[in-house]
Enzyme design. Structure first.
Site, PDB file in Angstrom:
ATOM      1  CD  GLU A  50       9.303  53.131 100.770  1.00  0.00           C
ATOM      2  OE1 GLU A  50       9.211  51.979 100.323  1.00  0.00           O
ATOM      3  OE2 GLU A  50      10.313  53.553 101.360  1.00  0.00           O
ATOM      4  CG  ASP A  61      17.040  55.251 108.137  1.00  0.00           C
ATOM      5  OD1 ASP A  61      16.951  54.782 106.982  1.00  0.00           O
ATOM      6  OD2 ASP A  61      16.070  55.398 108.894  1.00  0.00           O
ATOM      7  CE1 TYR A 176      13.240  48.110 100.924  1.00  0.00           C
ATOM      8  CE2 TYR A 176      11.687  49.777 101.653  1.00  0.00           C
ATOM      9  CZ  TYR A 176      12.940  49.431 101.193  1.00  0.00           C
ATOM     10  OH  TYR A 176      13.876  50.407 101.010  1.00  0.00           O
TER      11      TYR A 176
END
Lengths: 273, 442
Positions: A50, A61, A176
Site C-alpha cells: 500500500e 489518520d 480491509y
C-alpha cells in the site's frame, strides 16, 4: 481476468499463510528515499504494497501518518510523482500488487478518468480511498472497476450486519477490516475480538479479509495472521522513517521491520494457537 | 403547477436524499462515521416534525438566547451613505454575542434526545467554542473543544470563557494548527469515541445532514427578518447581505427568502490582502471545487488538490472552504458573492462604531464594507437588511493591533501601544498574521 491482487492472495491461500501488507507514504521523507524503500519491500517480505498518497488533511489518520504526509508535501510531492514512483517500481517488479491509499480530493482534482487511466498504465492494482463510502460509489468506485482497478473498501467496528452488504457490494480485491474505531496508529484490540469480527464478515463475503490499524510487531502480526487473510502494518513502518538518524537508515529500518513482520506472518499458522 | 411557480420554489428545496445541492454537499466520510451520520440524520428528520421538540427549541430561543432579535433601522448610517434604507438584523444581541448559539441550542437538544453525553466541537478563535461550552454547561454535558494552538495563544479571553463554562480546550498542533486542523482533530475524536459522542459542527459545512441541519437551526434569523420587515415596511427587503466564512449566518438569513425572486442576496467573503495576492479566504471567488471535511464545495487548494491556508483579519471568515449550499447558490447565480479586504473591513468597522454606537464583529464588518460600496448608488426606497452576525467586543485586541500596524494610532489607548513589543512590527510577522484570528467561522 484476475488482478495481481487476486492472484497473489490466492497463491498465499494455497500456501496457507496470510499476506503481509505494508503501508508507506509516497514521497516520505523524499522521492528517492521513498522509492528506494518501495523497491526493497518485496525482497524484505511484503506481499502487497500500500502506497499512501499524501494529503494535507488526513482526517482518519493518527499523528505518524499525518506527519509523513506533511514531510512528503514539504518536499513538493505530487500525485504525478506518486504515479512516477510506481512506474519506476514496475520496471523491476511485475508481480507485487500495489494499492494506492489516501483521500479523494487529490484524485478529484487530478480528474477521475485521467487518474484511472494514468494509474492503470503505471501498474496500480487497487485503490483505497478513505472518504468515499458506498453512498458515493459513482464517484470513483464504479469507474475504477470499469478501468480494471480494484476498489478496496474499509469495514469497521461500526459497520453492522445491516450495513455490511452495502459496503461489500462493489468491493473487489479484498476487504480491509479496520480493527478499531479510531485513527491509524492507535492501540490494537485483542486478537480474540478481531477474530469474532472476521467471522462475522466472512458470513457475508468470500473476499479475502485484511486486518489493519494498531498492528506494530511480529507477534501481533502472527496473532492476527492465524485467521486473517492479510495483515496490514503502516504507522509502525512510518515511525521508522520518522525516528531514523538519516534517510538511508530510515529505509534500512523499514526493511528490517518488514523482515520481522514477514517472519511473524509466515509462522502464524505453523504453531498451535 | 405553473412554470412560474416552479421557478419561484426551486431554491429552498435542497438537499436531495444523499445530501447534495446540485454537485455540492454529500457525505464524504470514513466508513466508521457513516453509521453515526445516518443515525444523526434519522434523529434530525424526526425532530423536524416533532411538535414537542419544536416547542422546547422555541422556549430556549426565547428565554435563554433572548430571541427574537430586533430588526433595527440604522438611521445615521443610512443618512451618511445617502442611498438605500438600511436595517440591521441584530444577531449581536444574542446570548454569547453572535448567531452561533442558534445552532448550538438546536443541536444539543438533539444530542440529548439521542442519549449522547459528550459534546465535541471545533473552533477557530472561540466563538463557536464558547457557544458550545455554554449549551453544554446548561444541559450538564461533558464538553471538549478543539482549537488551533496558535489561536489559543491569541485568544486567551475566549479560552478562559470556555474553561469557566466547564469545557476542556485541547490545543491542536497537527497540520498547520488552524481551524481546518481543529476540524480534522474533532473528526478524529469522533471516529474514536463513536458511542458516547455528539459532534456539534458550528457552520453549514461537513457531511450531510450538517449543512441542512445547521441552516435550519439558523433559519430563525431569516424567518424573523421576514416578519419584522413586513411589519415595518409592509414589503420584503430588496437586498439581504451577510458575511461568509463557512456561511451559517448567511444561510440562516437567506434561506427563508430564497424563493422570493424579488429579494437580491449578497454574500461577502473575506479577501484578506486581496484575492490577487493569494492571501485570502474567498473560497468562491478564489477557490475551486473539491472534497474536504465530508462535503464537496469550493475550496482554497493547490492544482494538486492540497488544501491551502486561508488569510483574513477576521478568523471567523478564515476557513479554506464554504458551505455546499452556498457553492450551489453561487453556480446557480441565485446569490451574488463578493469579497472585501482586511483594510475595507476595518474602515467599515470604525464607521459603524462612530455612526451607530454598535461595535460590530470583524466578520460583520465585511458585509458593512460592501454595504458602504453599494448603498450610496441605490434609491432611498431600496431596503437593505444586513445581518449583524456578532458583536465586536472579542475583536478589541485584533483591531488595536491592526490600527497600530497601519499607523492609525490616534484612538489607541496607551496601554496597547506599551503592550506591543518594540521592534515587533518590523521583525516579526506580516500584519495579517498579527491581527488575524479573532472570531469564528460563520
Amino acid at each position: 481476468m484476475a488482478t495481481r491482487i487476486t492472484r497473489r492472495l490466492e497463491a498465499l491461500k494455497a500456501e496457507d499463510r496470510a499476506a503481509l501488507v505494508t503501508f508507506t507514504m509516497a514521497g516520505d521523507p523524499n522521492y528517492q528515499a521513498s522509492l528506494d524503500t518501495l523497491k526493497g519491500l518485496p525482497g524484505a517480505g511484503a506481499d502487497i504494497i500500500e502506497l499512501g498518497m499524501p494529503f494535507t488533511d488526513p482526517m482518519a489518520d493518527g499523528p505518524a501518518i499525518q506527519k509523513a504526509a506533511l514531510r512528503a508535501l514539504k518536499g513538493e510531492h505530487t500525485q504525478q510523482k506518486t504515479l512516477e514512483m510506481v512506474r519506476e517500481f514496475r520496471r523491476e517488479d511485475q508481480d507485487t500488487p500495489i494499492v494506492l491509499m489516501g483521500y479523494y480530493n487529490p484524485i478529484y482534482r487530478y480528474g477521475v478518468e485521467a487518474f484511472l487511466k494514468d494509474a492503470g498504465e503505471a501498474g496500480i492494482d487497487g485503490l483505497i480511498v478513505v472518504d468515499l463510502p458506498p453512498e458515493h460509489d459513482s464517484e470513483l468506485c464504479l469507474p475504477a472497476a470499469r478501468a480494471g482497478i480494484d476498489f478496496i473498501r474499509l469495514a469497521t467496528p461500526t459497520t453492522d450486519d445491516k450495513r455490511l452488504p452495502r459496503v461489500l457490494e462493489n468491493t473487489s480485491g479484498f476487504i480491509y477490516y479496520v480493527s478499531v474505531a479510531g485513527v491509524t496508529g492507535t492501540a490494537a484490540p485483542t486478537p480474540e475480538s478481531v477474530e469474532r469480527s472476521i467471522t462475522r464478515i466472512r458470513a457475508h463475503t468470500d473476499l479475502p479479509i485484511a486486518v489493519g490499524f494498531g498492528i506494530r510487531s511480529a507477534e501481533q502480526a502472527a496473532a492476527i495472521g492465524r485467521f486473517a487473510d492479510a495483515v496490514v502494518v503502516g504507522s509502525a513502518l512510518i515511525s521508522c522513517i520518522e525516528q531514523a538518524d538519516s534517510v538511508e537508515a530510515g529505509t534500512r529500518d523499514v526493511h528490517a521491520l518488514v523482515r520481522e513482520l514477514s517472519k511473524g506472518v509466515r509462522s502464524a499458522r505453523l504453531t498451535p494457537a | 403547477m405553473s412554470s412560474a411557480t416552479d421557478s419561484t420554489t426551486r431554491f429552498s428545496r435542497g438537499p436531495d436524499a444523499n445530501g447534495f445541492y446540485g454537485d455540492f454537499g454529500g457525505r464524504f466520510v470514513a466508513e466508521t462515521l457513516m453509521p453515526l451520520i445516518l443515525e444523526l440524520e434519522e434523529a434530525w428528520e424526526w425532530s423536524r416534525t416533532d411538535e414537542a421538540f419544536r416547542r422546547e427549541l422555541e422556549g430556549y430561543q426565547r428565554d435563554y438566547i433572548g430571541r427574537a432579535t430586533p430588526l433595527y433601522y440604522a438611521q445615521r448610517l443610512t443618512e451618511h451613505l445617502g442611498g438605500a434604507k438600511i436595517y440591521f438584523k441584530r444577531e449581536d444581541l444574542n446570548h454569547t454575542g453572535a448567531h452561533k448559539i442558534n445552532n448550538c441550542i438546536g443541536q444539543i437538544l438533539l444530542a440529548r434526545k439521542m442519549g449522547k453525553r459528550r459534546i465535541i466541537a471545533e473552533t477557530g478563535a472561540g466563538m463557536h467554542g464558547v457557544a458550545t461550552a455554554t449549551v453544554a454547561a446548561r444541559f450538564g454535558m461533558e464538553c471538549v473543544i478543539y482549537m488551533g494552538a496558535t489561536d489559543i495563544e491569541r485568544q486567551q479571553p475566549n479560552v478562559f470563557r470556555m474553561k469557566l463554562l466547564g469545557a476542556e480546550v485541547i490545543p491542536v498542533e497537527s497540520g498547520t494548527g488552524t481551524l481546518k486542523d481543529a476540524m480534522n482533530e474533532a473528526l478524529r475524536d469522533w471516529v474514536t469515541n463513536v458511542d458516547s459522542t455528539f459532534y456539534l459542527i458550528g457552520t453549514v459545512a461537513g457531511p450531510h445532514p450538517y449543512p441542512a441541519m445547521v441552516r435550519n437551526f439558523q433559519s430563525v434569523i431569516g424567518r424573523e427578518t421576514r416578519e419584522q420587515i413586513l411589519e415595518k415596511e409592509g414589503r420584503l427587503p430588496d437586498t439581504l447581505m451577510a458575511c461568509i466564512g463557512g456561511g451559517s449566518n448567511a444561510m440562516g438569513l437567506f434561506h427563508p427568502m430564497l424563493d422570493d425572486d424579488s429579494v437580491h442576496m449578497i454574500g461577502v467573503e473575506a479577501a484578506g490582502h486581496g484575492i490577487e495576492t493569494g492571501e485570502h479566504a474567498a473560497s468562491l471567488n478564489g477557490g475551486e471545487p473539491g472534497v474536504l471535511h465530508g462535503n464537496r464545495t469550493f475550496l482554497l487548494q493547490s492544482v494538486d488538490g492540497q488544501i491551502t491556508d486561508a488569510h483574513s483579519v477576521s478568523a471567523g471568515l478564515d476557513y479554506p472552504g464554504i458551505g455546499p449550499e452556498h457553492a450551489w447558490l453561487h453556480t446557480q447565480k441565485r446569490v451574488e458573492y463578493v469579497s472585501i479586504t482586511d483594510h475595507e473591513a476595518i474602515e467599515a468597522f470604525k464607521l459603524c462604531c462612530e455612526l451607530e454606537g454598535i461595535i460590530p464583529a470583524l466578520e460583520s464588518a465585511h458585509s458593512l464594507a460592501h454595504l458602504k460600496k453599494i448603498a450610496p448608488g441605490l434609491p432611498g426606497d431600496h431596503l437593505i437588511v444586513l445581518n449583524m452576525s456578532g458583536r465586536g467586543d472579542k475583536d478589541m485586541a485584533s483591531v488595536a493591533n491592526w490600527l497600530e500596524q497601519h499607523g492609525d494610532t490616534d484612538k489607541l489607548p496607551n496601554t496597547t501601544v506599551e503592550a506591543a513589543e518594540p521592534g515587533r512590527i518590523d521583525d516579526m510577522q506580516p500584519p495579517h498574521d498579527v491581527a488575524k484570528k479573532t472570531g469564528e467561522t460563520e
